[in-house]
Scaffold this motif. Structure first.
Motif, PDB file in Angstrom:
ATOM      1  N   ARG A 305       0.847  -1.199   0.000  1.00  0.00           N
ATOM      2  CA  ARG A 305       0.000   0.000   0.000  1.00  0.00           C
ATOM      3  C   ARG A 305       0.886   1.254   0.000  1.00  0.00           C
ATOM      4  O   ARG A 305       1.645   1.485   0.931  1.00  0.00           O
ATOM      5  CB  ARG A 305      -0.923  -0.017   1.205  1.00  0.00           C
ATOM      6  N   GLU A 329      -1.235  -0.996  -4.444  1.00  0.00           N
ATOM      7  CA  GLU A 329      -2.486  -0.422  -3.927  1.00  0.00           C
ATOM      8  C   GLU A 329      -2.282   1.009  -3.430  1.00  0.00           C
ATOM      9  O   GLU A 329      -1.269   1.316  -2.781  1.00  0.00           O
ATOM     10  CB  GLU A 329      -3.010  -1.291  -2.782  1.00  0.00           C
ATOM     11  N   SER A 331      -3.987   3.201  -0.925  1.00  0.00           N
ATOM     12  CA  SER A 331      -4.979   3.079   0.141  1.00  0.00           C
ATOM     13  C   SER A 331      -5.530   4.438   0.550  1.00  0.00           C
ATOM     14  O   SER A 331      -4.910   5.480   0.327  1.00  0.00           O
ATOM     15  CB  SER A 331      -4.342   2.404   1.360  1.00  0.00           C
ATOM     16  N   SER A 332      -6.710   4.437   1.177  1.00  0.00           N
ATOM     17  CA  SER A 332      -7.296   5.659   1.739  1.00  0.00           C
ATOM     18  C   SER A 332      -6.692   5.919   3.109  1.00  0.00           C
ATOM     19  O   SER A 332      -6.387   4.983   3.863  1.00  0.00           O
ATOM     20  CB  SER A 332      -8.814   5.510   1.857  1.00  0.00           C
ATOM     21  N   GLN A 334      -6.540   6.801   6.971  1.00  0.00           N
ATOM     22  CA  GLN A 334      -7.421   6.546   8.106  1.00  0.00           C
ATOM     23  C   GLN A 334      -7.819   7.869   8.768  1.00  0.00           C
ATOM     24  O   GLN A 334      -7.129   8.886   8.632  1.00  0.00           O
ATOM     25  CB  GLN A 334      -6.731   5.608   9.095  1.00  0.00           C
ATOM     26  N   ASN A 355      -5.300  10.442  -0.552  1.00  0.00           N
ATOM     27  CA  ASN A 355      -4.081   9.843  -1.057  1.00  0.00           C
ATOM     28  C   ASN A 355      -4.190   9.684  -2.572  1.00  0.00           C
ATOM     29  O   ASN A 355      -5.120   9.013  -3.039  1.00  0.00           O
ATOM     30  CB  ASN A 355      -3.882   8.455  -0.415  1.00  0.00           C
ATOM     31  N   GLY A 381      -2.262   2.235   7.411  1.00  0.00           N
ATOM     32  CA  GLY A 381      -2.637   1.646   6.132  1.00  0.00           C
ATOM     33  C   GLY A 381      -1.672   1.956   5.007  1.00  0.00           C
ATOM     34  O   GLY A 381      -1.940   1.618   3.855  1.00  0.00           O
ATOM     35  N   VAL A 382      -0.553   2.585   5.326  1.00  0.00           N
ATOM     36  CA  VAL A 382       0.476   2.914   4.328  1.00  0.00           C
ATOM     37  C   VAL A 382       1.731   2.104   4.641  1.00  0.00           C
ATOM     38  O   VAL A 382       2.240   2.143   5.762  1.00  0.00           O
ATOM     39  CB  VAL A 382       0.790   4.420   4.332  1.00  0.00           C
TER      40      VAL A 382
END
Length: 463
Positions: A305, A329, A331-332, A334, A355, A381-382
């Motif tokens: 991600r 990916e 990712s969005s 958080q 992002n 998430g990154v």
């Protein structure tokens, strides 16, 4: 590969003494350049130039024949024509020299007569259990030993990337591109016609070589694809293997045969097989170097991600196009990350917080760019971060800030510094010494990020 062949290859790459056969006093001739390459690269062993009528050259005594050499020789570099080369290989074998580099072409790539001549060359090498690099090759390089057996004198930065090339010209292109990128090289080999040493032999050697951290390959074709793939897959379980395969059209088969005597084979089938075995595939020299650079400098991410921080949206859009095609990916962020970014931007920023994060004017000063990069990298998430910043007369690059983020989070960062080689060189050297690869184009940054993500997936799958 038998252990004795591995031991001979190790002597070839780390020789105590090198004989250069066919030296000449003319700088326009290959024989002169072969000797100059060893001297210019700072070879750490003994150099023995051989010529029947010269007394000295480049400050070294020249010996009339192999019989006059005063010390042990692990490697002979032969720079005479294809006919004389066969005789010299025989003489080297009689003297107990374990390996030779045969520069001359004019063998099987030239048809039936050349193939018959190459068979004589092979027979001589096998008679004495010699390792033969080539023929029709630029030779081998080991920067740690100051060894350059090509006739292209050069000094290369020492590093962890080793390269195998079926083309001398493409191999040189890779070396020059790597040098421009500040990427250190460990070993390099031009395989030539592969008379006694196959591409897989070099690959197996480099897989076991402690000084090699990443292996890059330029492949035209092979007579034993099964062994190549098996060897490459085994190597990739220990260190990254990146392959640039030529041959997207049928016309390449004819060109490859007349170049090094190899059939190129189906490009599509090769790519499918490489992917099945977890090998990384590049589509150009630039992508090969970009991937090797990321893998040699940055740590592997925990996932695939990508988070992007920029003050100019265009390069990030190009980067996203490339990484998404390679199944990375985006990712969005958080909710907690969004709040941190809001706090860093201040009241009523004209910024859409997503992002990739395009901070516009809020990201032009290094300190504020650093705070935003820290927020992006801190998102759970990154897994890896790409930072995009443009060269400017007044605003300094956020290099110190990015290195601090890298050290605090432990996550891999890549920097896309939009500028000139000269304009970013100082910052590039600083960041790359700290584990952050630097790129000048969005495409190359994307290729580096994709290589990290995909090799990380492979290694996690094995654990």
């Amino acid at each position: 590969m038998p252990n004795d062949k591995l031991a001979i290859l190790d002597r070839l790459f780390n020789p105590a003494g090198v004989a250069v056969i066919g030296v000449t006093g003319d700088p326009d001739r290959v024989g002169y350049c072969l000797l100059e390459s060893l001297v210019y690269a700072g070879f750490k062993g003994r150099i023995y130039p051989v010529h029947p009528r010269l007394d000295s050259l480049l400050g070294l005594p020249v010996y009339r024949s192999l019989d006059e050499l005063p010390g042990p020789v692990d490697l002979a570099v032969i720079g005479v024509n294809q006919y004389a080369t066969v005789d010299m290989v025989e003489q080297c074998g009689q003297k107990g020299i374990p390996g030779v580099v045969c520069i001359a072409g004019g063998y099987r790539e030239m048809g039936a007569a050349g193939e018959a001549l190459e068979e004589r060359l092979i027979a001589a090498a096998r008679r004495y259990n010699m390792a033969l690099v080539g023929p029709n090759t630029l030779g081998i390089i080991n920067t740690a030993a100051g060894l350059n057996t090509s006739f292209y004198p050069m000094r290369l930065p020492v590093g962890r990337v080793s390269l195998i090339s079926q083309s001398g010209g493409v191999g040189l292109t890779i070396l020059q591109k790597a040098s421009d990128e500040g990427l250190g090289i460990n070993k390099w080999v031009g395989v030539g016609n592969r008379s006694t040493l196959e591409l897989s032999d070099y690959l197996e050697y480099l897989a076991r070589d402690r000084e090699t951290g990443v292996i890059g390959i330029f492949l035209e074709g092979t007579d034993d694809a099964r062994r190549l793939v098996k060897t490459a897959a085994a190597a990739a379980r220990q260190k990254p293997v990146v392959i640039y395969k030529a041959g997207r059209s049928e016309a390449v088969n004819f060109a490859a045969v007349s170049h090094t005597g190899s059939m190129a084979g189906s490009y599509r089938i090769y790519r499918q097989i490489f992917a099945q075995h977890g090998l990384l595939v590049a589509e150009s020299v630039a992508e090969l170097v970009a991937a090797c650079k990321a893998l040699a400098i940055a740590p592997l991410p925990a996932g695939n991600r990508l988070g992007v921080i920029t003050h100019t949206a265009g390069p990030s859009i190009v980067m996203l196009d490339e990484v998404v095609r390679r199944e990375v990916e985006i990712s969005s962020f958080q909710p907690a990350t969004i709040e941190t970014i809001k706090a860093a931007l201040g009241e009523n920023p004209a910024v859409v917080i997503k992002n990739p994060l395009d901070a516009a004017g809020h990201g032009m000063l290094a300190a504020s760019f650093g705070r935003l990069a820290d927020a992006v990298a801190g998102d759970p998430g990154v897994d890896l971060v790409a930072a995009v910043y443009c060269l400017h007369l007044h605003w300094r690059f956020p290099s110190r800030e990015l290195l601090a983020v890298r050290r605090r989070t432990g996550k891999p960062l890549l920097a896309l510094y939009v500028g000139t080689q000269a304009g970013v060189r100082e910052e590039r050297d600083y960041l790359q010494a700290g584990g952050i690869p630097v790129y000048l184009t969005a495409e190359e940054a994307a290729w580096g990020a994709a290589a990290l993500a995909h090799y990380g997936i492979r290694r996690r799958g094995e654990n």
